[in-house]
Enzyme design. Structure first.
Site, PDB file in Angstrom:
ATOM      1  N   ASN B 206       0.834  -1.210   0.000  1.00 12.75           N
ATOM      2  CA  ASN B 206       0.000   0.000   0.000  1.00 12.75           C
ATOM      3  C   ASN B 206       0.873   1.266   0.000  1.00 12.75           C
ATOM      4  O   ASN B 206       2.093   1.191  -0.165  1.00 12.75           O
ATOM      5  CB  ASN B 206      -0.954  -0.024   1.195  1.00 12.75           C
ATOM      6  CG  ASN B 206      -0.218  -0.002   2.526  1.00 12.75           C
ATOM      7  OD1 ASN B 206       0.971   0.338   2.589  1.00 12.75           O
ATOM      8  ND2 ASN B 206      -0.911  -0.368   3.584  1.00 12.75           N
ATOM      9  N   GLN B 251      -9.059  -6.045 -14.301  1.00 13.57           N
ATOM     10  CA  GLN B 251      -8.135  -4.985 -13.879  1.00 13.57           C
ATOM     11  C   GLN B 251      -8.793  -4.090 -12.827  1.00 13.57           C
ATOM     12  O   GLN B 251      -8.188  -3.736 -11.813  1.00 13.57           O
ATOM     13  CB  GLN B 251      -7.725  -4.131 -15.086  1.00 13.57           C
ATOM     14  CG  GLN B 251      -6.711  -3.051 -14.776  1.00 13.57           C
ATOM     15  CD  GLN B 251      -5.387  -3.644 -14.343  1.00 13.57           C
ATOM     16  OE1 GLN B 251      -4.906  -4.604 -14.928  1.00 13.57           O
ATOM     17  NE2 GLN B 251      -4.803  -3.098 -13.288  1.00 13.57           N
ATOM     18  N   GLU B 319       0.789  -0.937 -17.548  1.00 14.46           N
ATOM     19  CA  GLU B 319       1.311  -2.193 -17.014  1.00 14.46           C
ATOM     20  C   GLU B 319       0.985  -3.360 -17.964  1.00 14.46           C
ATOM     21  O   GLU B 319       1.846  -4.153 -18.283  1.00 14.46           O
ATOM     22  CB  GLU B 319       0.682  -2.428 -15.638  1.00 14.46           C
ATOM     23  CG  GLU B 319       1.249  -3.615 -14.901  1.00 14.46           C
ATOM     24  CD  GLU B 319       0.534  -3.854 -13.568  1.00 14.46           C
ATOM     25  OE1 GLU B 319      -0.540  -3.244 -13.341  1.00 14.46           O
ATOM     26  OE2 GLU B 319       1.037  -4.653 -12.771  1.00 14.46           O
ATOM     27  N   HIS B 320      -0.289  -3.441 -18.377  1.00 16.18           N
ATOM     28  CA  HIS B 320      -0.723  -4.527 -19.266  1.00 16.18           C
ATOM     29  C   HIS B 320      -1.272  -3.966 -20.576  1.00 16.18           C
ATOM     30  O   HIS B 320      -2.090  -3.046 -20.543  1.00 16.18           O
ATOM     31  CB  HIS B 320      -1.852  -5.342 -18.633  1.00 16.18           C
ATOM     32  CG  HIS B 320      -1.589  -5.780 -17.225  1.00 16.18           C
ATOM     33  ND1 HIS B 320      -2.009  -5.060 -16.137  1.00 16.18           N
ATOM     34  CD2 HIS B 320      -0.958  -6.881 -16.742  1.00 16.18           C
ATOM     35  CE1 HIS B 320      -1.637  -5.687 -15.034  1.00 16.18           C
ATOM     36  NE2 HIS B 320      -0.997  -6.786 -15.361  1.00 16.18           N
ATOM     37  N   GLU B 407      41.643  16.390 -16.831  1.00 18.46           N
ATOM     38  CA  GLU B 407      40.716  16.474 -15.701  1.00 18.46           C
ATOM     39  C   GLU B 407      41.419  16.956 -14.426  1.00 18.46           C
ATOM     40  O   GLU B 407      40.836  16.922 -13.341  1.00 18.46           O
ATOM     41  CB  GLU B 407      40.034  15.113 -15.493  1.00 18.46           C
ATOM     42  CG  GLU B 407      39.206  14.702 -16.709  1.00 18.46           C
ATOM     43  CD  GLU B 407      38.270  13.518 -16.474  1.00 18.46           C
ATOM     44  OE1 GLU B 407      38.323  12.919 -15.380  1.00 18.46           O
ATOM     45  OE2 GLU B 407      37.481  13.214 -17.387  1.00 18.46           O
ATOM     46  N   HIS B 412      46.056  10.419 -10.580  1.00 18.28           N
ATOM     47  CA  HIS B 412      45.707   9.418 -11.592  1.00 18.28           C
ATOM     48  C   HIS B 412      46.829   9.321 -12.632  1.00 18.28           C
ATOM     49  O   HIS B 412      47.267   8.225 -12.987  1.00 18.28           O
ATOM     50  CB  HIS B 412      44.397   9.803 -12.301  1.00 18.28           C
ATOM     51  CG  HIS B 412      43.166   9.502 -11.515  1.00 18.28           C
ATOM     52  ND1 HIS B 412      42.883  10.102 -10.312  1.00 18.28           N
ATOM     53  CD2 HIS B 412      42.128   8.643 -11.751  1.00 18.28           C
ATOM     54  CE1 HIS B 412      41.724   9.634  -9.854  1.00 18.28           C
ATOM     55  NE2 HIS B 412      41.251   8.753 -10.704  1.00 18.28           N
TER      56      HIS B 412
END
Lengths: 429, 429
Positions: B206, B251, B319-320, B407, B412
């Site tokens: 719910n 439904q 949905e369907h 960057e 790095h």
């Protein structure tokens, strides 16, 4: 410290940065402003937060052209190499629609369809991250997304960094908007007069961007909520201490909250790494960030046996794992929770961040326990396909009716009864 | 109404149920109580909200045994049939780890690992949904999840409906907890003395359950935020009006907010469906819910040409979708946004809800535009695998360094320089 000692401070290392209420409230306000006033709200917020007044947000053709004049041939070569590698790897992730027809009269399957519109957030401000552009755009492109849009905060001069523009053009982006922070996320989620409403938003960002992504989640899909990132290097005496130290530091320079961690059973190695970390830190431009990260979350964990290391790795579920041990492939089977696993002494994190091909957008903050790297699969959705012919349905009608009646869903039962008997079975009142 | 007219009220039909602030605040309070007081808070909330005082939450072996005595052989047969079909379909979704070794010295790939612990919410109260148990547990089981747990609200007598217990046992669940609502979601997300902390929470619920899932998202993975569900039947004169009406009603009986929609170009059919809907409704046990749903969101949309129907379908992203038209397979290509597509006059939604094999946990509330049915892929995560040997790394070292320096990430760059030159390249200060 030993493995046993580690556990007592595990919670301290693994402590998550959760969004605070103030950030969330600011972000909710921004989202509501964008929903209500669209472009006008964006303009106002960009003035307030980025200190730039922009008549138009969208990057023009001229700005793209100018950008190409501002980047070096070496950059363009490196970008092209990265692009090709990323494309090659991600092409292998493409999934096919499929169906089965193993029973006569029954066809079942799954249809794969690309998302229609995608929005990508690219952080801006002081630094520019063209690699982020490639890593987000290329999988969307391969998936077949129809239109791909970027939002990135404007620089103080009202422009976007040229390296970002060139990367976006090379990757095939449709449009770029000079919008930053929560306002960019809200604009993509709900659309404005000039910014398209998209179906999914991806890309990294600061705490405001992360909070905004969580707020709009459900109205639109998102990739993940990015948090501080981790590296966990498992090392033995076969690994050179300077390499380990350099890789820990490359993680540390990202962010004060980054977690650079090494695990080893070799006390001599641990000491050597410690010395190397201290020595190398002093040479680096971001040493203030690095020192903060090291102080807060930097760890060299000494275990009794290397197999303890994998328990710690799986518990941390780090973004990056490096296996710098004698038989790394033999030990791959023990790593369950990791965004990316780097194997051997010549596969540092930086290789994966830029160029190897796999995505650098990885689950952070321990979420590698349940999340995956960004991929082509993030830019498609699936639809189930169900076909039964009359014979097939009637053969199984009684079982469907039994289950529907167990769930007290009489209309479900009746939709089968009607097809079975050609009339309504009975009244359920 | 015509297709054109439809658009003017599209927003009304498609209006989303968004969570209100009161629900969210109640849910946040509940989550904090569970975090702070664990089992004691669950016990207190279960007394308050479900009106049952439970000394222990976990379903015992004896309760499982009793449950088997309470269900009919017909139910067990139908359940077994459904289980087998669901297993067969989902087994085809299993993904394999893969790697490529297309360049000498380079190995790249993706490792698939099942999640370790999963929590499934099964709604309870007046009705019981054993089909929800099968649809959530079976894909997790096939993925290889180590332990699977269910939470479901206790009935007034402190027990769990026997059909749920039998379905759980047959599907291979590890434990069931008699906990409902937001408190169940919080318990799974953060763990308590008796309820395990899981990595992912799935299952419907719910508004409180939906709000709680959104709150804990990020700390734990979730499947989706379920909303009211839709059916969109595209029909022509080849479809029997009674079947269409029955499917619309199946439904509608789910929820007052459900959206039962039919689209046709055949005015005679439209009128016949309208009559059938009215007639059949009176026979059904849930006619009060059905009438509310029909009144609020029930629509028969008359279009000029059937190809307009697909524009409406893709816009609603239901949905369907049922294709009850002469050449349904020929038209499959036009459906982009749908949770599941049911093909032909003998493939009603009820078939997919219970027994065909594909999952009935589908994206609702228009989210089929960017989300997929629940599947085995939801219960695994991926890790990238990256290995370069020394030669392969050195060949591409300059490009990585170029991108890292663009960057401004000098650590790095340095992690690559060190491997290239065996020493720190320079100071970046």
């Amino acid at each position: 410290m030993t493995g046993a000692q580690y556990w007592t401070e595990k919670n301290q290392i693994a402590k998550r940065r959760t969004l605070d209420n103030n950030t969330d409230q600011t972000v909710l306000d921004i989202i509501n402003q964008i929903k209500q006033s669209g472009d006008a709200a964006i303009r106002q917020l960009t003035k307030e937060l980025d200190d730039v007044l922009l008549p138009k947000f969208q990057v023009t053709k001229e700005e793209f052209k100018d950008a190409y004049k501002q980047v070096s041939p070496a950059f363009l070569r490196a970008l092209t190499k990265a692009k090709n590698n990323i494309q090659q790897f991600h092409a292998k992730q493409m999934q096919q629609s499929w169906f089965t027809n193993s029973h006569s009269g029954i066809l079942l399957g799954q249809k794969i369809t690309p998302l229609e519109k995608v929005g990508i957030y690219v952080p801006g401000g002081k630094a520019a991250y063209p690699s982020t552009v490639l890593m987000n755009v290329i999988p969307a492109k391969i998936a077949g997304v129809e239109s791909i849009h970027i939002a990135t905060p404007p620089q103080a001069n009202g422009k976007v960094n040229p390296h970002i523009l060139v990367a976006a053009k090379e990757a095939g982006v449709d449009s770029i908007y000079k919008i930053g922070g929560a306002q960019a996320i809200a604009a993509f989620a709900y659309g404005t007069e000039t910014v398209p409403k998209v179906q999914k938003i991806t890309g990294p960002g600061n705490a405001f961007v992360a909070s905004a992504k969580k707020c709009v989640y459900g109205d639109v899909a998102i990739d993940m909520i990015a948090g501080p990132s981790e590296i966990c290097i498992v090392a033995d005496e076969s690994a050179p201490a300077p390499y380990i130290a350099a890789d820990l530091l490359s993680q540390a320079e990202h962010d004060e909250a980054a977690k650079p961690i090494c695990i080893t059973a070799d006390r001599t190695l641990a000491a050597a790494i410690q010395l190397e970390v201290e020595k190398q830190t002093e040479l680096l431009s971001r040493k203030h960030i690095i020192k903060q990260a090291l102080k807060q979350n930097g760890r060299i964990i000494l275990v009794k046996h290397l197999n303890e290391a994998f328990t710690i790795v799986n518990d941390l579920a780090p973004e990056h794992v490096q296996l710098m041990i004698k038989e790394p492939m033999e030990n791959l089977r023990y790593v369950n929770n990791a965004g990316a696993i780097f194997i051997g002494n010549y596969s540092p994190e930086a290789l994966g961040d830029y160029l190897a091909g796999p995505n650098h957008t990885l689950p952070t903050n321990g979420t590698a326990a349940f999340s995956s790297p960004l991929g082509v699969y993030d830019f498609v959705k699936k639809s189930s396909i169900i076909h039964y012919d009359k014979t097939a349905l009637l053969e199984t009608a009684d079982e469907i009716i039994e289950l529907a009646m167990t769930e007290k869903l009489t209309a479900h039962a009746e939709s089968i009864n009607l097809r079975k008997d050609g009339r309504n079975a009975k009244s359920y009142n």
